[in-house]
Design a protein around this motif. Structure first.
Motif, PDB file in Angstrom:
ATOM      1  N   VAL A   6       0.840  -1.192   0.000  1.00 14.07           N
ATOM      2  CA  VAL A   6       0.000   0.000   0.000  1.00 14.07           C
ATOM      3  C   VAL A   6       0.877   1.244   0.000  1.00 14.07           C
ATOM      4  O   VAL A   6       1.841   1.344   0.749  1.00 14.07           O
ATOM      5  CB  VAL A   6      -0.952  -0.006   1.216  1.00 14.07           C
ATOM      6  CG1 VAL A   6      -1.689   1.317   1.333  1.00 14.07           C
ATOM      7  CG2 VAL A   6      -1.929  -1.157   1.117  1.00 14.07           C
ATOM      8  N   VAL A  23      -0.764   2.033  -5.225  1.00 18.81           N
ATOM      9  CA  VAL A  23      -1.422   0.889  -4.607  1.00 18.81           C
ATOM     10  C   VAL A  23      -2.245   1.375  -3.414  1.00 18.81           C
ATOM     11  O   VAL A  23      -1.737   2.060  -2.536  1.00 18.81           O
ATOM     12  CB  VAL A  23      -0.394  -0.168  -4.159  1.00 18.81           C
ATOM     13  CG1 VAL A  23      -1.090  -1.318  -3.426  1.00 18.81           C
ATOM     14  CG2 VAL A  23       0.403  -0.700  -5.353  1.00 18.81           C
ATOM     15  N   ILE A  24      -3.546   1.017  -3.417  1.00 16.57           N
ATOM     16  CA  ILE A  24      -4.439   1.431  -2.329  1.00 16.57           C
ATOM     17  C   ILE A  24      -4.977   0.249  -1.536  1.00 16.57           C
ATOM     18  O   ILE A  24      -5.667   0.436  -0.537  1.00 16.57           O
ATOM     19  CB  ILE A  24      -5.599   2.303  -2.853  1.00 16.57           C
ATOM     20  CG1 ILE A  24      -6.420   1.572  -3.917  1.00 16.57           C
ATOM     21  CG2 ILE A  24      -5.059   3.631  -3.395  1.00 16.57           C
ATOM     22  CD1 ILE A  24      -7.676   2.324  -4.368  1.00 16.57           C
ATOM     23  N   GLY A  25      -4.649  -0.963  -1.974  1.00 13.90           N
ATOM     24  CA  GLY A  25      -5.105  -2.141  -1.249  1.00 13.90           C
ATOM     25  C   GLY A  25      -4.316  -3.371  -1.649  1.00 13.90           C
ATOM     26  O   GLY A  25      -3.790  -3.457  -2.754  1.00 13.90           O
ATOM     27  N   ARG A  31      -3.336  -6.501  -6.226  1.00 15.52           N
ATOM     28  CA  ARG A  31      -3.205  -5.149  -5.715  1.00 15.52           C
ATOM     29  C   ARG A  31      -4.341  -4.310  -6.281  1.00 15.52           C
ATOM     30  O   ARG A  31      -4.633  -4.368  -7.478  1.00 15.52           O
ATOM     31  CB  ARG A  31      -1.862  -4.521  -6.123  1.00 15.52           C
ATOM     32  CG  ARG A  31      -0.655  -5.261  -5.578  1.00 15.52           C
ATOM     33  CD  ARG A  31      -0.654  -5.289  -4.058  1.00 15.52           C
ATOM     34  NE  ARG A  31       0.457  -6.022  -3.506  1.00 15.52           N
ATOM     35  CZ  ARG A  31       0.397  -7.296  -3.107  1.00 15.52           C
ATOM     36  NH1 ARG A  31      -0.710  -7.983  -3.236  1.00 15.52           N
ATOM     37  NH2 ARG A  31       1.452  -7.883  -2.590  1.00 15.52           N
TER      38      ARG A  31
END
Length: 73
Positions: A6, A23-25, A31
């Motif tokens: 993240v 990347v947020i998760g 990803r």
């Protein structure tokens, strides 16, 4: 290859249609990435670390969105 956690700046290895992203998760080998043009779930094997220029592009885009719409992009 790194795991691209993240907050990492990434780009797709096979296409530039998404633009670079952040990347947020993380979900196993997948990803969730907020690309400049899309939000998508991408397999780790299909991501690479963004270049310095791509990282600058994403950073500027995220700041513009935060100014325009508020919140954490």
């Amino acid at each position: 290859m790194t795991a691209h956690g993240v907050g990492a700046y990434v780009a797709h290895t096979g296409t530039d249609v998404y633009g670079p992203g952040k990347v947020i998760g993380v979900d196993g080998e997948w990803r969730r990435v907020r690309f400049v043009y899309f939000v998508a779930s991408i397999a780790v094997r299909d991501l690479r670390t963004a270049s310095a220029q791509e990282e600058e592009e994403v950073t500027a885009w995220l700041m513009e969105k935060a100014v325009r719409h508020g919140g954490n992009w």
